[in-house]
Scaffold this active site. Structure first.
Site, mmCIF file in Angstrom:
data_model
loop_
_atom_site.group_PDB
_atom_site.id
_atom_site.type_symbol
_atom_site.label_atom_id
_atom_site.label_comp_id
_atom_site.label_asym_id
_atom_site.label_seq_id
_atom_site.Cartn_x
_atom_site.Cartn_y
_atom_site.Cartn_z
ATOM 1 N N GLN A 190 -13.937 -25.431 5.756
ATOM 2 C CA GLN A 190 -13.304 -25.365 7.071
ATOM 3 C C GLN A 190 -13.109 -23.897 7.458
ATOM 4 O O GLN A 190 -12.525 -23.132 6.697
ATOM 5 C CB GLN A 190 -11.955 -26.086 7.049
ATOM 6 N N TYR A 218 -18.790 -38.337 3.635
ATOM 7 C CA TYR A 218 -18.977 -36.883 3.876
ATOM 8 C C TYR A 218 -17.755 -36.085 3.398
ATOM 9 O O TYR A 218 -17.136 -35.373 4.171
ATOM 10 C CB TYR A 218 -19.190 -36.560 5.363
ATOM 11 N N ASN A 223 -11.757 -31.808 0.629
ATOM 12 C CA ASN A 223 -10.698 -31.248 1.475
ATOM 13 C C ASN A 223 -9.691 -32.304 1.919
ATOM 14 O O ASN A 223 -8.491 -32.186 1.668
ATOM 15 C CB ASN A 223 -11.339 -30.569 2.689
ATOM 16 N N GLU A 239 -20.409 -37.804 -1.111
ATOM 17 C CA GLU A 239 -20.904 -36.496 -0.671
ATOM 18 C C GLU A 239 -22.307 -36.327 -1.237
ATOM 19 O O GLU A 239 -22.585 -36.767 -2.355
ATOM 20 C CB GLU A 239 -19.986 -35.370 -1.152
ATOM 21 N N CYS A 324 -16.039 -32.868 15.084
ATOM 22 C CA CYS A 324 -16.257 -31.498 15.543
ATOM 23 C C CYS A 324 -17.070 -31.490 16.831
ATOM 24 O O CYS A 324 -17.448 -30.428 17.330
ATOM 25 C CB CYS A 324 -16.953 -30.670 14.462
ATOM 26 N N GLU A 358 -12.303 -29.558 18.307
ATOM 27 C CA GLU A 358 -12.234 -30.473 17.166
ATOM 28 C C GLU A 358 -11.143 -31.480 17.503
ATOM 29 O O GLU A 358 -10.110 -31.107 18.077
ATOM 30 C CB GLU A 358 -11.881 -29.709 15.898
#
EC number: 2.1.1.-
Length: 366
Positions: A190, A218, A223, A239, A324, A358
């Protein structure tokens, strides 16, 4: 806005415009007023990439104007962290008069943390040898003598030389708990750390009191999934990128989390596995049917969710979607709103002074 000047006096106006624009885009799906999360007005970017321009004996950072493609010299970059700005000056000073380090250097990438660590990658159009390593080690030592906590990496075609390590460890205060995140050079992280904290805390708030397990597609370096683990019995996350999976596994251990399972596979493959279309060796020992996932979390690339994943997420009572690109979010909502309604809506000003937004939505089954 220019690279060396941020119109900080216009921050409120540009944020207000984004709120209006997001409300307008979301109007077909929700009349909610977005919860708005502000960015610091400067020094908010934790990473930056610059081309290097050679001008006689001089050299300096440049970026290219997106419209005219003309080059713009950049000696300071107030959008980036203060550490990046310190390093920009120190790197140019260290490389300018060093023939080995400057020869065929064409780009420098910076990655920093709120905990004041940095990885700096030097990209070359030449083969890197022992002489390069010796000079790079001398530069690294000189930077550290200036109290800059930095790791250097050299990159060339099919070559990567990390003098010490190719990662840094970020520490973020998230809802009263410090989270440790390993960030690997050349992997997604990020960009706005202050905004990331607010996104994590919002996601925690909208999922408090959740029942059952969480599925995340994803997940990157973990995070969101690691921060959200405290709100769920178990977390199953996918992922595809190997460095991100390795970082996520480290982060699970570093944060002493025992209820998160990371699987290395694409979202599309996972959809096939969940639907029983295909079996995967990577899933041996993982009983997918034992998970009671009431909530699915998606943070897709700018292209949004593909049609198969759209169908898959509709099977879950709660969908938490971080986007995003609100345009592709709205395209996905044309399908998702047939089965789910928007309960929460947030705007995160990840990229101040730009067109980009975002946002986050919590959807619940109708």
């Amino acid at each position: 806005m220019t690279p060396e000047h941020l119109p900080t006096e216009q921050y409120e106006a540009q944020l207000a415009e984004k709120v209006v624009r997001l409300q307008s885009m979301m109007a077909p799906f929700s009349d909610l007023v977005p919860e708005v999360f502000r960015s610091p007005v400067s020094h908010y970017r934790m990473r930056a990439e610059f081309r290097i321009w050679h001008d006689g004996d001089d050299l300096y950072h440049i970026i290219f104007d997106q419209q005219t493609k003309s080059r713009i010299r950049v000696d300071s970059f107030p959008a980036a962290s203060e550490l990046i700005n310190q390093l920009m000056t120190a790197m140019i000073a260290g490389v300018r008069n060093n023939p080995v380090l400057r020869h065929k250097l064409f780009q420098i990438d910076y990655l920093t943390t709120l905990s004041n660590q940095a990885v700096v990658s030097l990209l070359y159009h030449k083969k890197l040898d022992d002489e390069w390593r010796q000079e790079a080690e001398a530069l690294r030592d000189a930077l550290r003598a200036q109290n800059l906590n930095v790791h250097l990496i050299g990159r060339a075609t099919k070559t990567k030389i990390a003098l010490d390590q190719d990662y840094i460890d970020e520490r973020l205060p998230v809802a009263g708990k410090e989270m440790i995140y390993r960030q690997v050079e050349n992997s997604f992280t990020q960009p706005n750390a202050a905004m990331n904290i607010q996104m994590l805390e919002w996601a925690l708030d909208v999922t408090k009191g959740s029942k059952g397990d969480l599925l995340e597609l994803y997940c990157g370096n973990g995070n969101f999934s690691l921060a959200l683990a405290r709100n769920f019995d178990r977390v199953l996350a996918t992922e595809i990128a190997k460095p991100s999976v390795a970082a996520a596994q480290y982060n699970i251990a570093a944060n002493h989390i025992d209820n998160v399972q990371i699987i290395r596979m694409a979202a599309e493959e996972f959809t096939q596995a969940m639907n029983g279309v295909r079996e995967f060796n990577r899933l041996q020992g993982i009983d997918l049917k034992s998970y009671q996932c009431e909530t699915i979390f998606v943070d897709p690339p700018r292209s949004g969710l593909d049609s198969e994943t759209e169908k898959m997420v509709q099977a879950y009572p709660r969908i938490l979607y971080i986007s995003c690109n609100p345009e592709t979010l709205c395209k996905n909502l044309e399908t998702l709103s047939q089965t789910h309604k928007v309960e929460r809506l947030a705007l995160f000003d990840q990229f101040p002074y730009t067109h980009h937004m975002e946002c986050g939505v919590l959807l619940t089954a109708k």
